[in-house]
Design a protein around this motif. Structure first.
Motif, PDB file in Angstrom:
ATOM      1  N   PHE A 166       0.832  -1.201   0.000  1.00 45.56           N
ATOM      2  CA  PHE A 166       0.000   0.000   0.000  1.00 45.56           C
ATOM      3  C   PHE A 166       0.872   1.259   0.000  1.00 45.56           C
ATOM      4  CE2 PHE A 166      -2.648   3.154   2.381  1.00 45.56           C
ATOM      5  CZ  PHE A 166      -3.649   3.296   1.424  1.00 45.56           C
ATOM      6  N   ARG A 167       1.908   1.251   0.854  1.00 45.75           N
ATOM      7  CA  ARG A 167       2.818   2.418   0.917  1.00 45.75           C
ATOM      8  C   ARG A 167       3.466   2.674  -0.445  1.00 45.75           C
ATOM      9  NH1 ARG A 167       4.351   0.563   5.768  1.00 45.75           N
ATOM     10  NH2 ARG A 167       6.135  -0.593   4.967  1.00 45.75           N
ATOM     11  N   ARG A 170       0.930   3.943  -3.066  1.00 45.44           N
ATOM     12  CA  ARG A 170       0.577   5.371  -2.924  1.00 45.44           C
ATOM     13  C   ARG A 170       1.686   6.256  -3.488  1.00 45.44           C
ATOM     14  NH1 ARG A 170      -2.917   7.818   0.756  1.00 45.44           N
ATOM     15  NH2 ARG A 170      -1.159   9.071   1.467  1.00 45.44           N
ATOM     16  N   LYS A 171       2.929   5.863  -3.191  1.00 46.78           N
ATOM     17  CA  LYS A 171       4.064   6.645  -3.688  1.00 46.78           C
ATOM     18  C   LYS A 171       4.128   6.555  -5.224  1.00 46.78           C
ATOM     19  CE  LYS A 171       7.915   8.992  -2.942  1.00 46.78           C
ATOM     20  NZ  LYS A 171       7.935   9.925  -4.049  1.00 46.78           N
ATOM     21  N   GLY A 173       1.651   6.252  -7.127  1.00 47.68           N
ATOM     22  CA  GLY A 173       0.591   7.147  -7.599  1.00 47.68           C
ATOM     23  C   GLY A 173       1.074   8.591  -7.638  1.00 47.68           C
ATOM     24  N   GLU A 174       1.793   9.007  -6.595  1.00 47.63           N
ATOM     25  CA  GLU A 174       2.320  10.394  -6.563  1.00 47.63           C
ATOM     26  C   GLU A 174       3.334  10.619  -7.680  1.00 47.63           C
ATOM     27  OE1 GLU A 174       4.277  11.240  -2.831  1.00 47.63           O
ATOM     28  OE2 GLU A 174       2.451  10.676  -1.734  1.00 47.63           O
ATOM     29  N   ALA A 230      -5.615   2.643  -2.965  1.00 42.50           N
ATOM     30  CA  ALA A 230      -4.483   3.578  -3.097  1.00 42.50           C
ATOM     31  C   ALA A 230      -4.691   4.535  -4.278  1.00 42.50           C
ATOM     32  CB  ALA A 230      -3.177   2.791  -3.280  1.00 42.50           C
ATOM     33  N   VAL A 232      -4.382   3.817  -7.614  1.00 43.69           N
ATOM     34  CA  VAL A 232      -3.341   3.690  -8.650  1.00 43.69           C
ATOM     35  C   VAL A 232      -3.667   2.532  -9.599  1.00 43.69           C
ATOM     36  CG1 VAL A 232      -1.514   4.594  -7.168  1.00 43.69           C
ATOM     37  CG2 VAL A 232      -1.924   2.126  -7.209  1.00 43.69           C
TER      38      VAL A 232
END
Ligand code: URP
Ligand code: ZN
Ligand code: ZN
Length: 464
Positions: A166-167, A170-171, A173-174, A230, A232
């Motif tokens: 998940f972490r 999310r990154k 996605g950024e 997330a 993504v």
């Protein structure tokens, strides 16, 4: 250096027409009829297809696994890929748990530089991702590593927990990068493996019997669900079963950005291969394992109607005599993986186009264009257009070969068996051009180790 390819049938993911192609240095510079140009080298491609070089987005050259290392390094593996019509691979660098992903990238650059004869990129296998290390992912993207692979399988080795997933998602996605998933519930599978071994079930076929399709489907479902939360996109690697495909189809039908590849082994081989005499079944120990034959029709359906986007090989060869035998008394110690980088284009043409399952445009899309688009290589790779890299295959759609480790036209991989032994194919990559230079013709090698270049890949640009 200039090259003129005359009278070929140019086929891309969308086009199919007769034309001449003019290549200057490493790029396609003119396409037209009866081109009035002089070239240093001229090839007559009458009655042949002129297609973009294959892009294989999933290989493991020189990869440490299970106490040994995959038998092809970047020299032998990229040469074999080229003989089979593949002109770009995306291989996997592996983060050592607890260490920097940037160090891993350096290590993999060291493995490939001076050895690869075709162009290559890397995904990064992320094995842990603490908050204080998350910044590395942006740096990787700046270095052209715009996708990661994470494993729900192989606990204690490559496995990451859902929090890490998940972490990292999310990154991603950024940053605009893409997460690739090895989706199998490795925790449950390990329990099933322990039970089997306790009951004395040690032969290769138990590799398949301890990895049910439900555990692949569960991994696919869970990785898609985590990616949805997330926010993504996600790319499922080496999808092997109808059960798992159903999860991809369901997610795509509700509008989720899910992409998936399958591999020739799941389209042409099946679980009966584990029944071969003595220890021979070990040749097919790969993860996910080979499935019941009926799954193949479902995978072809997915390829035909678009729920599966790409066909990679997951090329990860281990020699039968010296490496697979590490698991002679215990299937769980057989190094996982099989060869295939050389045979992909012929197998897919034969089983797809010659068998009437897909069009020749879809063949190009599945073996080249889709991977180039998804992984930030398009339009430099994956098509034939003015300005694109001159990675071109002159493909004979009629030529038949019987794939064999003993056939010098079908086996240049550094491994002592061919997983597709005895399969007769129609369609053969006869002349292979990498950035404007003929590297294979008439089964002769004209390439050079070290001529392959690392390609920085662009960020994920959405479904297109
Ligand atoms: O059996 C396989 N697939 N070996 C390579 C590692 C992986 O999971 O892709
Ligand atoms: Zn995998
Ligand atoms: Zn793999």
């Amino acid at each position: 250096m200039s090259l003129l390819i005359r009278n070929g049938r140019v086929v891309t993911a969308t086009d199919n027409y007769l034309a001449d192609l003019y290549v200057e240095n490493d790029k396609v510079s003119l396409i037209g009829n009866n081109l009035d140009v002089k070239a240093d080298q001229e090839i007559d491609a009458s009655n042949k297809l002129v297609i973009p070089g294959g892009v294989d987005p999933h290989t493991h050259m020189d990869m440490p696994f299970g106490g040994t290392t995959s038998a092809d390094d970047f020299e032998s593996g990229t040469r074999a890929a080229a003989f089979g019509g593949t002109t770009t691979i995306i291989d996997f660098a592996i983060q050592t748990k607890g260490d920097s992903t940037l160090e891993a990238l350096d290590t993999w650059h060291g493995k490939a530089e001076g050895k690869a004869s075709i162009d290559y990129g890397f995904h990064m296998i992320v094995t842990d991702m603490e908050d204080e290390r998350l910044w590395e992912l942006r740096r990787l993207a700046d270095e052209g590593i715009t996708s990661y692979k994470m494993f729900m399988a192989y606990p204690g080795v490559l496995y990451v927990d859902d929090g890490t997933l998940f972490r990292a998602m999310r990154k991603a996605g950024e940053d605009g990068t893409l997460v690739c998933m090895h989706a199998e519930n490795g925790i449950v599978i390990d329990e099933i493996v322990k039970l089997a071994l306790k009951e004395g079930k040690t032969s290769p076929k138990y590799h398949a019997l301890t990895r049910p399709t439900r555990m692949e489907a569960e991994g696919v479902h869970r990785s898609i669900a985590i990616a949805e939360v997330a926010g993504v996109p996600v790319y499922i690697v080496h999808l092997s079963s109808s059960d798992a495909l159903e999860q991809v189809t369901l997610a795509r039908n509700r509008g989720t950005l899910v992409f998936a590849e399958t591999c020739p082994q799941y389209l042409f081989l099946d679980i009966s291969h584990y029944d071969q005499e003595e220890f021979e079944g070990a040749k097919y120990v790969m993860t996910p394992p080979l499935r019941e034959r009926w799954n193949q029709d479902e995978l072809w359906r997915g390829l035909r109607f678009g729920d599966l986007q790409s066909i990679s090989t997951d090329h990860c060869p281990f020699c039968f005599k010296d490496q697979k035998t590490l698991g002679i008394d215990d299937f769980s110690k057989i190094p996982n993986g099989a060869p295939g980088v050389e045979n992909r284009m012929s197998l897919v043409y034969n089983g797809g186009v010659a068998a009437g399952r897909i069009s020749v445009n879809r063949f190009v899309e599945l073996t080249s264009t889709a991977a180039a688009k998804l992984f930030g290589l398009f339009p430099r790779k994956g098509t034939i257009a003015v300005g694109s890299d001159a990675d071109i295959v002159i493909f004979d759609p009629e030529r038949r070969e019987t794939i064999s480790a003993d056939n010098p036209c079908t086996h240049h991989m550094r491994v002592d068996y061919n997983a597709y032994e005895g399969i007769e194919t129609q369609g053969f990559s006869e002349t292979v051009i990498s950035r404007g230079k003929v590297i294979v013709s008439d089964n002769e090698w004209h390439g050079r180790s070290g001529a392959g270049q690392f390609v920085k890949r662009a960020l994920f640009s959405g479904p297109n």
